[in-house]
Design a protein around this motif. Structure first.
Motif, mmCIF file in Angstrom:
data_model
loop_
_atom_site.group_PDB
_atom_site.id
_atom_site.type_symbol
_atom_site.label_atom_id
_atom_site.label_comp_id
_atom_site.label_asym_id
_atom_site.label_seq_id
_atom_site.Cartn_x
_atom_site.Cartn_y
_atom_site.Cartn_z
ATOM 1 N N ILE A 1 0.518 2.283 8.367
ATOM 2 C CA ILE A 1 0.900 3.383 7.469
ATOM 3 C C ILE A 1 0.539 4.729 8.092
ATOM 4 O O ILE A 1 1.295 5.703 8.003
ATOM 5 C CB ILE A 1 0.241 3.206 6.079
ATOM 6 N N SER A 2 -0.625 4.790 8.752
ATOM 7 C CA SER A 2 -0.998 6.028 9.437
ATOM 8 C C SER A 2 0.056 6.391 10.487
ATOM 9 O O SER A 2 0.442 7.556 10.628
ATOM 10 C CB SER A 2 -2.385 5.858 10.047
ATOM 11 N N SER B 1 -3.308 -0.378 7.095
ATOM 12 C CA SER B 1 -3.844 0.987 7.135
ATOM 13 C C SER B 1 -3.376 1.700 8.407
ATOM 14 O O SER B 1 -2.958 2.862 8.365
ATOM 15 C CB SER B 1 -5.377 0.946 7.062
ATOM 16 N N LYS C 1 0.922 10.198 -3.342
ATOM 17 C CA LYS C 1 -0.039 10.935 -2.540
ATOM 18 C C LYS C 1 0.519 11.212 -1.136
ATOM 19 O O LYS C 1 0.442 12.332 -0.621
ATOM 20 C CB LYS C 1 -1.347 10.137 -2.437
ATOM 21 N N LEU C 2 1.096 10.180 -0.539
ATOM 22 C CA LEU C 2 1.623 10.347 0.814
ATOM 23 C C LEU C 2 2.769 11.357 0.812
ATOM 24 O O LEU C 2 2.883 12.202 1.705
ATOM 25 C CB LEU C 2 2.100 8.997 1.369
ATOM 26 N N ALA D 1 5.812 13.056 9.862
ATOM 27 C CA ALA D 1 5.418 14.445 10.119
ATOM 28 C C ALA D 1 6.114 14.973 11.368
ATOM 29 O O ALA D 1 6.591 16.111 11.401
ATOM 30 C CB ALA D 1 3.902 14.548 10.252
ATOM 31 N N SER E 1 3.350 13.789 -1.285
ATOM 32 C CA SER E 1 2.923 15.157 -1.533
ATOM 33 C C SER E 1 2.250 15.730 -0.288
ATOM 34 O O SER E 1 2.409 16.904 0.048
ATOM 35 C CB SER E 1 2.006 15.160 -2.751
ATOM 36 N N ARG E 2 1.524 14.897 0.429
ATOM 37 C CA ARG E 2 0.891 15.349 1.660
ATOM 38 C C ARG E 2 1.928 15.697 2.724
ATOM 39 O O ARG E 2 1.776 16.660 3.477
ATOM 40 C CB ARG E 2 -0.005 14.216 2.156
ATOM 41 N N HIS F 1 0.816 -1.216 0.000
ATOM 42 C CA HIS F 1 0.000 0.000 0.000
ATOM 43 C C HIS F 1 0.853 1.271 0.000
ATOM 44 O O HIS F 1 0.460 2.278 -0.568
ATOM 45 C CB HIS F 1 -0.983 -0.008 1.167
ATOM 46 N N VAL G 1 3.174 7.737 8.726
ATOM 47 C CA VAL G 1 2.968 9.117 8.279
ATOM 48 C C VAL G 1 3.056 10.078 9.471
ATOM 49 O O VAL G 1 3.697 11.134 9.387
ATOM 50 C CB VAL G 1 1.618 9.253 7.535
ATOM 51 N N ASP G 2 2.430 9.723 10.581
ATOM 52 C CA ASP G 2 2.551 10.551 11.789
ATOM 53 C C ASP G 2 4.018 10.671 12.204
ATOM 54 O O ASP G 2 4.480 11.749 12.592
ATOM 55 C CB ASP G 2 1.758 9.933 12.946
ATOM 56 N N ARG H 1 1.940 1.706 -3.578
ATOM 57 C CA ARG H 1 0.833 2.119 -4.423
ATOM 58 C C ARG H 1 0.483 3.593 -4.238
ATOM 59 O O ARG H 1 0.160 4.299 -5.187
ATOM 60 C CB ARG H 1 -0.375 1.247 -4.080
#
Lengths: 435, 435
Positions: free
Chosen positions: B316-317, B313, B31-32, B324, B34-35, B24, B320-321, B27
């Motif tokens: 990955i969250s 899911s 998007k990730l 950041a 760019s965010r 994921h 991303v945290d 894939r």
């Protein structure tokens, strides 16, 4: 604690929510400060009427009647805009953001109408704009979409986003009373506003749907581009049909994205939802949101959608997030990527439908109706005849196979023109959300 | 994108979840990235068996069989520990944290058994430890407790936290088949592990309850201090009673805090839950958690509790945290405040109960039983007699008014001693969660 940095917070508007925020921060300040490693000072607040009695005690020296003075106070790092509306609230918000402050808000109409301008002001001046309380009260649905489900693309989001409507529908279902009677009681009990139009005609739900759409898809869909219908025409005939066929009627916001074409469709309408669905069992003033992600599958979030305490819970969570960010340098957060998905015209939205119409109780009526529907290429799935309260009339309930809004609207118009049809047909959507 | 900072991520363990994370992220990388404003590089992974075929394509140069080499690779900022267990996984986790890295994990047993040591290593070396995927799969329940509901104290949290048990119970209810038959099918279909004991005896749920307890109350409750019972003794007689009395049987974790004394009670047990409760309608492999906060009221979170995609899911969250945070200087997050709430002894937990016992089908048995219960000061609310599959026997189902575990256990012991009682009584809790 003496070496903790101090963060000063100001609150514009000490109405129901503002008082809730003041009360709960005062009560749990020690816990919040120890968690944050900072002192959280409620430095000042503004109210419209200084003489009004309030349930929270605020020292006179901290209270004024000029929200702009709060917004511009250079000693404040965080300003809560809790006055509502989209005029003064907007000025206050932009003034605070332009000074680099962070603004926390529960104002769905403002986000919905001026989101891009507000977010851009926050980015430009190094502050943040938080609005968890604007959708679904105390349920952290915005955090879930922005952070918890970041790995996902969202094929479908649907939910009950207006507590007043859900309260009215629940009572109509449980008590068998008519919409006007329940609405009157809801007003007397404080569950509906004096002017209930925004709620019962679906616009409040549409504002919230617009915010969820932006968060999930990076695309602003104005409410005027949505299909929006309210609950004011529902009767016990509809409720009874729903009960007998194992449905609940809910005012649903539905945000669909075709993951191949990226086309979005956003609608708000009273909908027959199978009782097997969890959200069909979310009642009274509770809100609930179903979020289907392409990685996580379906997830659901349920809780009180409004009220002093639930909303205050969300506002305080935003204040705590804002302070934590401040302490770490206040750099920008990951934001939804602007995607500008194309918008499906409402008339292309597909679904199954339910009609109720009063007709003359005479032979041949059904044949005339069937002729109209078949001309619009709407395929009928079932027909039921019921007694009508109107003399010499019968009530017909039709359901359709898969069709679309355009065909259905043509059908409604053509049916209304028939002599045998006595009232404008009532139209409901039938949810066909597969598991 | 060329001026984006690079964040290198390593994955220890490319089993089901690891492959999901790899797939994921690959894939939705654009998007990730760019965010986040950063490049997310899956730099390397370790597997146990290099020759095994996998559903994701990983370049040979990125694949090794030494997880410790991944954990200690100085080029990685983030390490995902997805190998499970509490020995090697612990070494890897601590090694990575001691180098100041952030570790993302789905390992509930590790958090539960070594949480304090792990969290302290993260704090000490300036890294973070994220574990959203360890409880309730893809549902962002940990984020909700830590952040979204930070204004609240939690009087009650209860939930369905084990998908295998919920799957078995749902099928027993829908198909009328016995526990052993459904268990066998669940194994064949991959819904239960070869060695199912951790799931069906309640220990997996207890691990997750321990984590939720820490997040909500800042107190570690080891599973051995909880009341833990599994679902292995349930029969169709219990399911049938539940159906007739408008209950579902769910394996529930219940975390209660007395908001006056702060005393905690944590239990895991099969429980009769009124069908009017939303969680009674959460079926199959879905998990659901009800969180009641003193500010927000009751909120509910429902979704898939396990599986490759739902777990990925959540992982990955967390990644991303973590990125950041890294980009903003990686300062510590607000953490639960250590509270060391006193723990109510399991035997003091109060509730209503359900017993089922096979007795000799002869006169006077009920009198003997009633005499035992009254000696233990347990007040009977209802008695039902049903046919028993055993010859010359009858099945009795008793429910009680409010009692406590100590009195109930004494009753069970004393009932077992009666000549007329042919089997050890089966005990269920009856949830009495008021609205």
């Amino acid at each position: 604690m003496n070496d903790f940095p101090i963060v000063n917070v100001g609150i514009c508007g000490l109405g129901t929510v503002g008082q809730g925020v003041w009360k709960h921060i005062s009560r749990s300040r020690a816990k919040l400060e120890s968690r944050l490693g900072a002192r959280l000072v409620l430095k000042r607040a503004s109210v419209r009427d200084l003489t009004k009695k309030r349930s929270v005690r605020v020292a006179k020296s901290r209270l004024g009647d000029d929200p702009m003075a709060v917004a511009k106070d250079p000693e404040l790092q965080i300003v809560c805009e809790l006055i509502g509306g989209t005029t003064l609230a907007k000025d206050i918000t932009l003034a605070a953001l332009r000074m680099g402050k962070t603004v926390v808000s529960a104002n769905k109409a403002l986000v919905c109408e001026h989101g891009p301008e507000i977010f851009s002001a926050a980015r430009q001046h190094g502050g943040h704009y938080f609005f968890e309380a604007s959708v679904a009260g105390g349920i952290p649905i915005i955090k879930a979409l922005r952070e918890g489900l970041v790995a996902n693309r969202f094929g479908r989001i649907y939910g009950i986003l207006n507590g007043t409507c859900n309260y009215i529908l629940t009572r109509m279902e449980r008590e068998g009373l008519s919409y006007p009677i329940i609405l009157k009681e809801a007003k007397a009990l404080g569950y509906a506003e004096g002017n209930e139009a925004l709620d019962v005609e679906g616009w409040d739900t549409a504002h919230k749907a617009s915010i969820l759409t932006y968060l999930a898809h990076g695309t602003w869909v104005p409410v005027k581009s949505m299909l929006v219908e309210g609950i004011t025409e529902l009767t016990q005939a509809d409720i009874q049909y729903a009960r007998e066929n194992d449905y609940a009627i809910k005012l649903l916001a539905v945000i669909q994205r075709d993951l191949k074409t990226d086309a979005l469709a956003v609608s708000v309408a009273p909908t027959l939802l199978s009782r097997a669905k969890v959200l069909a069992n979310v009642n009274k003033v509770y809100n609930g949101v179903s979020v289907t992600g392409d990685v996580v599958g379906e997830t659901l979030y349920i809780g009180l959608g409004a009220g002093q305490d639930a909303t205050a819970s969300a506002v305080i969570s935003d204040i705590v997030d804002a302070i934590a960010l401040l302490l770490r340098g206040n750099a920008p957060l990951p934001e939804p990527i602007e995607q500008n998905c194309p918008l499906n015209k409402p008339e292309l939205i597909e679904g199954s439908y339910y009609f109720r119409l009063d007709v003359k109780d005479e032979p041949g009526v059904l044949a005339k109706i069937a002729s109209v529907t078949s001309k619009s290429k709407v395929s009928i799935a079932s027909v039921q005849q019921r007694p009508s309260p109107r003399k010499g009339a019968a009530s017909l309930i039709l359901t359709t196979h898969l069709s679309n809004e355009k065909a259905i609207r043509a059908t409604v118009t053509n049916l209304s023109r028939l002599d045998a049809v006595l009232t404008a047909p009532l139209l409901l959507r039938i949810a066909s959300f597969d598991d």
